[in-house]
Design a protein around this motif. Structure first.
Motif: not given
Lengths: 474, 147
Positions: B10-12, B37-38, B59, B61-62, B65
């Motif tokens: 999760d990027n948040d 972590s990624s 997301s 934005h990232v 995933v």
């Protein structure tokens, strides 16, 4: 003696002169009487013509005009046994008998009408000229004329074209009955005048009828134009509303997504804190308030997210009647508690349509719940579906009509009903109808509302059958 | 018996931490819930068969995933994937359905509503998204919508 003879001769000459003078005087007197009689007759004819012209000018009916003309012609031209008036039909350019006097009316007999209509001016036909004209008639036409006239052959005939400028409008034909009253060349100016008066009167009425028809056409065109303009205005307003909703949808979906993570973290942080608190901790009350309020934010966010358009993958063949039945089933208890009587009149022949069933259910639910809110003391909820199709080849539309007998919507609120965040309810989000309108628009449909204070409100939803819904842009 | 592994992508970071702490608290010692972590780190763990459940938030934005989900579904189909997303859209739902993820949950969901979905996925329930119509979505109010 000689003088006496001379005097006698002079007296005889004078007597002869006197007799001649007296004879001339008698002759002049007779001539004067004749001229006076003619002048009186002419005056009477002119008076008749003036009366006819006055009557023609005020008359508004072609049949009345032509009948007046033939009736007056009988009196105007002594010795006339029959008067026929023909008018040219504009479409076929054929002469048609429109009025007759002093004769059996035979519509199949043209008689001298064709000759009259093409004549350059009024004509008098007598003797061999008339005989020739009658001989040149078609045998059937001649027999029909013979049957139509009380006397055969006519002694003379007066014919006049009915013409305005170069336009041939018809013909006036008078047939003389007895040799004692043969028509005379001095009758020609009168029949010409009568023909001209008739032509002007008929032409004026024709022009007036054309003007009235043009005015009617103009009024219809103006009405159609106004209707088209109104439709254009409505379409523009809907387009603007749709664009606004799309913009709001995009913005709200974007905001909703960004808020979801912090909201998720905040709600569940409170949940985790709550797990560690003893049951009787005083902080629980505030935690509960915080959780409830966060829950409220979550519901608003969920509704904002609903502005998203359905993707084609979620569209399927859908029965509008089934969705309405399910929705009514869902709110059955709510309706019963609210003492709301429901009548559903669903068209069994309604075809399925490609739609997002969940979203349509949301629309129907929203409108039905609004109707319930509008009937706090109970009332009647009527749900109707029908298939609307102007012509077999025209695209079919499904009409869903949901009406209540509630308090109605005030006129000042109606223009803003479908605007996002516009609400009259203390606890409302102002998104329900905006989302509903958005969903219907995305299905290629339309939603309208009619309402009267104290009488109730009717929402009409029009959905195209097998509509081509735009693809999701997410 | 070693604890079962749940990895979160999760990027948040705050949302990831809440998911981790909440699930860890509710599931107990039999499970180890951790935040990768990624997406790449999560993939390495999956590739080593060290993951029993993968929880992801794809997301916009990232990147990475969705590629991670595709890789897991292709090369490690036995690892159940749970999508827990703040970016719920019909398009994302359709894409996840196509990839055959086990469950799809929209944030903000309450942890006590999330727990049965997690345990269901861990118990090896048949993928609920794979066949399309069985897609389960938990909305903000916690209502399960059968799709």
């Amino acid at each position: 003696m000689g003088e006496l003879e001379t005097l006698r001769a002079q007296v005889e000459a004078l007597e002869a002169s006197l007799q001649a003078a007296e004879a001339r005087a008698v002759q002049f007197e007779h001539e004067a009487e004749l001229q006076h009689g003619r002048a009186t007759h002419l005056g009477a004819r002119l008076n008749t013509l003036l009366s006819i012209s006055a009557a023609l000018l005020i008359s508004r009916d072609v049949d009345a005009i032509v009948q007046l003309v033939v009736n007056e012609a009988i009196g105007l031209f002594p010795g006339t046994c029959a008067a026929h008036l023909f008018l040219t039909e504009p479409e076929t350019e054929c002469l048609v008998l429109r009025a007759a006097a002093g004769a059996v009316e035979r519509r199949d007999s043209l008689g001298l009408a064709r000759m009259a209509s093409i004549a350059p001016r009024a004509m008098l036909l007598v003797g061999p000229e008339l005989e020739l004209a009658l001989e040149q008639l078609d045998p059937y036409d001649r027999e029909a004329l013979r049957a139509a006239l009380p006397l055969w052959p006519p002694s003379s005939a007066l014919i006049s074209p009915l013409r305005v400028d170069a336009q041939r409008l018809g013909a006036l034909v008078l047939y003389g009955g007895t040799n004692a009253h043969l028509y005379h060349p001095r009758d020609l100016p009168f029949i010409q005048a009568l023909g001209d008066l008739t032509a002007v009167a008929v032409d004026e009425l024709t022009q007036r009828a054309r003007a009235a028809a043009l005015q009617r056409d103009l009024a219809i065109t103006q009405s159609l134009h106004a209707e088209a303009q109104a439709r254009l205005n409505t379409a523009q307003a809907q387009l603007l509303q749709s664009a606004k909703l799309a913009a709001v949808g995009e913005l709200s979906a974007s905001v909703a997504h960004e808020i979801n993570n912090p909201l998720y973290a905040a709600r569940n942080s409170l949940y985790l804190v709550e797990q560690d608190l003893p049951p009787d901790a005083p902080q629980r009350a505030f935690l509960s308030i915080a959780q409830q309020e966060l829950g409220r934010i979550a519901r608003i966010i969920t509704r904002m997210r609903d502005f998203y358009r359905p993707s084609k993958s979620e569209l399927a063949s859908t029965s509008i009647n089934s969705i309405l039945r399910e929705t009514l089933e869902l709110v059955q208890t709510h309706l019963r508690h609210g003492r709301i009587h429901t009548t559903a009149s669903l068209d069994a022949d309604l075809p399925p349509t490609i739609a997002h069933a969940d979203q349509l259910r949301q629309v129907f639910l929203n409108i039905i719940l609004n109707a319930c809110d509008a009937m706090p003391r109970g009332g009647e909820l009527r749900v109707t579906t029908q298939l609307l199709q102007a012509r077999p080849e025209a695209p079919a539309t499904i009409g869903v009509i949901i009406s209540d007998t509630g308090v109605g919507i005030a006129p000042e609120h109606r223009p803003h009903l479908f605007e996002p965040f516009y609400t009259t309810k203390p606890q409302g989000t102002g998104l329900g109808l905006a989302i509903s309108a958005h969903i219907i628009t995305q299905h290629g449909g339309r939603i309208t509302v009619e309402s009267e204070i104290g009488q109730g409100t009717t929402f009409t939803i029009l959905l195209p059958v097998n509509s081509d819904v735009q693809d999701q842009q997410s | 018996m070693p604890p079962r592994q749940i990895h979160i992508v999760d990027n948040d970071p705050v949302a990831a931490m809440i998911t981790q702490r909440g699930l860890q608290t509710m599931l107990g010692d039999r499970f180890t819930v951790s935040v990768a972590s990624s997406p790449n780190a999560a993939w390495l763990a999956c590739a080593d068969d060290r993951v029993d459940l993968l929880i992801v938030d794809p997301s916009p934005h990232v990147g990475g995933v969705i590629s991670l989900v595709r890789a897991v579904r292709t090369f490690r189909p036995s690892i159940p994937v749970l999508v827990l997303t703040a970016y719920d859209t019909p398009g994302l739902r359709a894409k996840m359905r196509e990839l055959g993820v086990s469950a799809y949950v929209a944030k903000p969901v309450d942890l006590h509503d999330l727990l049965p979905v997690v345990t269901g996925a861990l118990a090896g329930m048949p993928p609920r998204l794979a066949s399309g119509p069985s897609l389960a979505t938990i909305s903000a109010s916690g209502i399960v919508h059968g799709k």
